[in-house]
Write a protein that holds these residues in place. Structure first.
Motif, mmCIF file in Angstrom:
data_model
loop_
_atom_site.group_PDB
_atom_site.id
_atom_site.type_symbol
_atom_site.label_atom_id
_atom_site.label_comp_id
_atom_site.label_asym_id
_atom_site.label_seq_id
_atom_site.Cartn_x
_atom_site.Cartn_y
_atom_site.Cartn_z
ATOM 1 N N ALA A 96 0.942 -1.272 0.012
ATOM 2 C CA ALA A 96 -0.083 0.060 0.083
ATOM 3 C C ALA A 96 0.888 1.212 0.085
ATOM 4 C CB ALA A 96 -0.864 0.186 1.332
ATOM 5 N N ALA A 97 2.043 1.124 0.465
ATOM 6 C CA ALA A 97 2.856 2.302 0.872
ATOM 7 C C ALA A 97 3.588 2.552 -0.490
ATOM 8 C CB ALA A 97 3.904 2.138 1.826
ATOM 9 N N GLY A 98 3.994 1.553 -1.229
ATOM 10 C CA GLY A 98 4.795 1.711 -2.571
ATOM 11 C C GLY A 98 3.865 2.068 -3.853
ATOM 12 N N ILE A 99 2.693 1.576 -3.785
ATOM 13 C CA ILE A 99 1.822 1.581 -4.870
ATOM 14 C C ILE A 99 0.881 2.819 -4.810
ATOM 15 C CG2 ILE A 99 0.341 0.481 -6.342
ATOM 16 C CD1 ILE A 99 3.243 -0.301 -6.820
ATOM 17 N N GLY A 100 0.252 3.065 -3.690
ATOM 18 C CA GLY A 100 -0.808 3.935 -3.751
ATOM 19 C C GLY A 100 -1.941 3.762 -4.466
ATOM 20 N N GLY A 101 -2.487 4.842 -4.755
ATOM 21 C CA GLY A 101 -3.776 4.712 -5.720
ATOM 22 C C GLY A 101 -3.339 4.843 -7.012
ATOM 23 N N GLY A 102 -1.798 5.038 -7.414
ATOM 24 C CA GLY A 102 -1.469 5.055 -8.907
ATOM 25 C C GLY A 102 -1.938 3.791 -9.628
ATOM 26 N N ILE A 103 -1.883 2.415 -9.033
ATOM 27 C CA ILE A 103 -2.185 1.403 -9.661
ATOM 28 C C ILE A 103 -3.737 1.229 -9.867
ATOM 29 C CG2 ILE A 103 -2.705 0.118 -7.751
ATOM 30 C CD1 ILE A 103 -0.810 -1.311 -10.807
ATOM 31 N N MET A 104 -4.516 1.978 -9.066
ATOM 32 C CA MET A 104 -5.874 1.985 -9.412
ATOM 33 C C MET A 104 -6.204 2.801 -10.715
ATOM 34 S SD MET A 104 -7.109 0.098 -6.799
ATOM 35 C CE MET A 104 -8.958 0.439 -7.479
ATOM 36 N N PHE A 364 -7.504 -5.428 -15.027
ATOM 37 C CA PHE A 364 -8.124 -4.399 -15.516
ATOM 38 C C PHE A 364 -7.766 -3.685 -16.865
ATOM 39 C CE2 PHE A 364 -9.011 -4.066 -10.814
ATOM 40 C CZ PHE A 364 -10.304 -3.483 -10.877
ATOM 41 N N GLY A 365 -6.369 -4.022 -16.927
ATOM 42 C CA GLY A 365 -6.054 -3.673 -18.544
ATOM 43 C C GLY A 365 -6.478 -4.529 -19.480
ATOM 44 N N GLY A 366 -6.797 -5.799 -19.263
ATOM 45 C CA GLY A 366 -7.340 -6.844 -20.170
ATOM 46 C C GLY A 366 -8.722 -6.421 -20.344
ATOM 47 N N TYR A 367 -9.370 -5.888 -19.246
ATOM 48 C CA TYR A 367 -10.928 -5.811 -19.344
ATOM 49 C C TYR A 367 -11.048 -4.421 -20.384
ATOM 50 C CZ TYR A 367 -15.644 -4.631 -18.416
ATOM 51 O OH TYR A 367 -17.092 -4.162 -18.566
ATOM 52 N N SER A 368 -10.191 -3.268 -20.040
ATOM 53 C CA SER A 368 -10.435 -2.084 -20.773
ATOM 54 C C SER A 368 -10.080 -2.211 -22.195
ATOM 55 C CB SER A 368 -9.442 -1.085 -20.141
ATOM 56 O OG SER A 368 -8.035 -1.474 -20.218
ATOM 57 N N LEU A 369 -9.038 -3.121 -22.562
ATOM 58 C CA LEU A 369 -8.686 -3.434 -23.897
ATOM 59 C C LEU A 369 -9.889 -4.294 -24.673
ATOM 60 C CD1 LEU A 369 -5.054 -4.315 -23.543
ATOM 61 C CD2 LEU A 369 -5.950 -2.480 -24.736
ATOM 62 N N PHE A 370 -10.581 -5.295 -23.865
ATOM 63 C CA PHE A 370 -11.798 -5.923 -24.246
ATOM 64 C C PHE A 370 -12.803 -5.141 -24.569
ATOM 65 C CE2 PHE A 370 -15.776 -8.138 -23.535
ATOM 66 C CZ PHE A 370 -15.465 -9.295 -24.181
#
Length: 525
Positions: A96-104, A364-370
């Motif tokens: 949680a510290a390293g990724i934050g909301g960026g991954i979302m 999520f990336g696969g879904y947006s590309l679909f």
């Protein structure tokens, strides 16, 4: 245990002036600030991009050597010292510290960027562009990113928990190189640089994620997306992470991290099962093969002939972002890793951290590309007309129970970034405290001051607007930090060689206790 000690004025005031120097001019002169941003961005990425890429691979190679070599079982603490946190909470906090909301945010919109501006001269929107679009996010949020994060953690944790340094600071971990100079002006310069990097990194996160949340609130409740809504979001965020950082590690950051990890698993499972499951699994398998085939090509690709700008806009930016965040991760993860071995730490960050990011990017990336490939929603058109944050809203609106999914996504990004800013404010307060042992926490008022200061930086970046200003804050912060990180690697290896001269290859009996008792030295002092 809370520490109510005196602040280190030589570090605190210059660092605070850096925060004001970043935020106030951007808010007062946004147009001039924008022009300056463009000029500095072009200079740094053109002249130093190659250096960032080489450094990322260097970190990865050093960690493989440490984890698999003779020092892998060295414990960051006393021989009989037990970990302070459970393995689940430990991994949750560092993730949680390293990724934050960026991954979302990036896991949904990043593939659409790559689809329309793919690497290696691939035709935009082509079948091959879809494959690279799914893969590249996994590469940027994978092993190299977590290797950069992990590199400073080991020497800092070793200095504090094995050599019993009295202060949780970057400078004290460099004592094997600089000696007593770390207690004087050399240490002050190093720690001010660290604070500068932390402010730049978190400013980037806030500057990117606040507009994403405001766009989501517009999609959920129909409120107008404006700078005023974004400022309200910053204030709400300030209340959340100010309260959390005030409560400390066990009652604040740990609780938020645990909650977030459970919610993240729920949302990932929902998208995988409710979405095109087979398509996502096929794309993920295909991307893993592409990654194994092209890891070194992507790691070192600078595109010097055609000069498409892809490496500078993406890989160089990401590596700089990770470097700017590395001091916070090094100090914070060192603080929570007492009793862990070097091998455990490398596995936790480089394997579990990478796996967590891959799950988000793959699903999520696969879904947006679909959604784009099957014309469920015109994501490319939406990005061109309404901006990248509108893509996130449009993608989530295509899911079953879309309102619930959008609400959970909003809660997740709020808590994710809150834990990141918590950790950063905690780290900044630690660096600016004169004496702070590994089991102590900086004063509460000190932590809250840094939470407020970080929010002020995000406001300056929001006023300027756009992606490049927030990217630049990481690039500028990373450039002076990289030599410091290299010195830290040298210092860490020097400490291990001095304390474990008996750890040589092909020894049958191995003793993983240091040759010198630093515990006794600390008591005597």
């Amino acid at each position: 245990m809370e520490k109510r000690g005196e602040i280190n004025h030589a570090v605190f005031w210059p660092s605070l002036l850096v925060v004001l120097g970043l935020s106030v001019p951007l808010a007062i002169w946004p147009e001039q600030g924008g022009r300056a941003v463009n000029a500095v961005w072009s200079f740094i990425t053109d002249h130093f991009g190659w250096f960032f890429l080489l450094f990322g691979f260097f970190c990865f190679a050093v960690l493989i050597w440490l984890a698999l070599g003779r020092y892998g079982n060295v414990k960051l603490g006393g021989p009989d010292e037990e970990p302070e946190f459970s393995t689940f909470s430990w991994i949750a906090m560092l993730f949680a510290a390293g990724i934050g909301g960026g991954i979302m945010m990036w896991c949904i919109m990043e593939p659409i960027f790559y689809l329309n501006g793919p690497p290696f001269g691939v035709k935009p929107g082509s079948p091959l562009a879809f494959e690279w679009a799914h893969l590249y996010g996994m590469f940027h949020w994978g092993f190299s990113a977590w290797a950069i994060y992990c590199i400073p953690t080991i020497p800092i944790a070793y200095a504090v928990f094995v050599r019993k340094e009295p202060t949780l600071r970057f400078s004290t971990a460099l004592r094997p190189i600089f000696g007593k100079l770390v207690d004087g002006w050399v240490g002050v310069i190093i720690d001010v640089l660290i604070c500068f990097g932390l402010v730049g990194a978190v400013g980037t996160s806030l500057g990117l994620e606040v507009p994403a949340v405001s766009a989501m609130l517009q999609g959920l409740f129909g409120v107008e997306d404006s700078i005023w809504l974004q400022l309200v979001i910053v204030l709400i965020w300030l209340c959340i992470f100010g309260t959390s950082v005030y409560r400390g590690l066990s009652k604040g950051i740990k609780v938020l991290s645990d909650i977030n990890l459970y919610l993240a698993f729920v949302l990932i499972a929902f998208v995988l099962l409710a979405g095109p499951t087979v398509f996502i699994l096929k794309m993920t398998t295909n991307s893993l093969g592409l990654l194994l085939n092209n890891f070194f090509r992507m790691t070192f690709w600078m595109d010097p002939i055609t000069r498409s700008g892809f490496p500078e806009a993406w890989t160089v930016f990401y590596w700089a972002w990770w470097i700017a965040y590395a001091p916070m991760m090094g100090l914070f993860v060192a603080r929570i890793s007492k009793g862990r071995t070097i091998k455990e730490l490398v596995i936790a960050e480089c394997f579990w951290g990478t796996l967590g990011c891959w799950l988000y990017m793959a699903i999520f990336g696969g879904y947006s590309l679909f959604v784009e490939a099957n014309h469920i929603a015109p994501l490319t058109q939406i990005m061109n007309e309404s901006g990248q944050f509108a893509v996130i809203v449009a993608t989530l609106q295509t899911l079953p129970l879309s309102k619930i999914a959008m609400f959970i996504w909003t809660v997740l990004i709020f808590i994710f970034l809150a834990t990141t800013v918590d950790s950063t404010a905690y780290t900044l307060a630690s660096v600016c405290t004169k004496k702070l042992r590994g089991d102590e926490q900086p004063a509460r008022w000190h932590r809250v001051i840094w939470a407020i200061a970080l929010a002020s930086v995000s406001i300056g970046l929001l006023v300027v607007g756009g992606l490049q200003p927030v990217q630049l804050s990481s690039i500028i912060a990373a450039l002076p930090l990289t030599p410091v990180l290299i010195l830290l690697i040298i210092s860490g290896i020097k400490m291990l060689k001095e304390d474990f001269p008996h750890l040589q290859p092909r020894k049958e009996a191995i003793d993983y206790r240091p040759a010198v008792s630093y515990q006794q030295q600390s008591v005597d002092a």
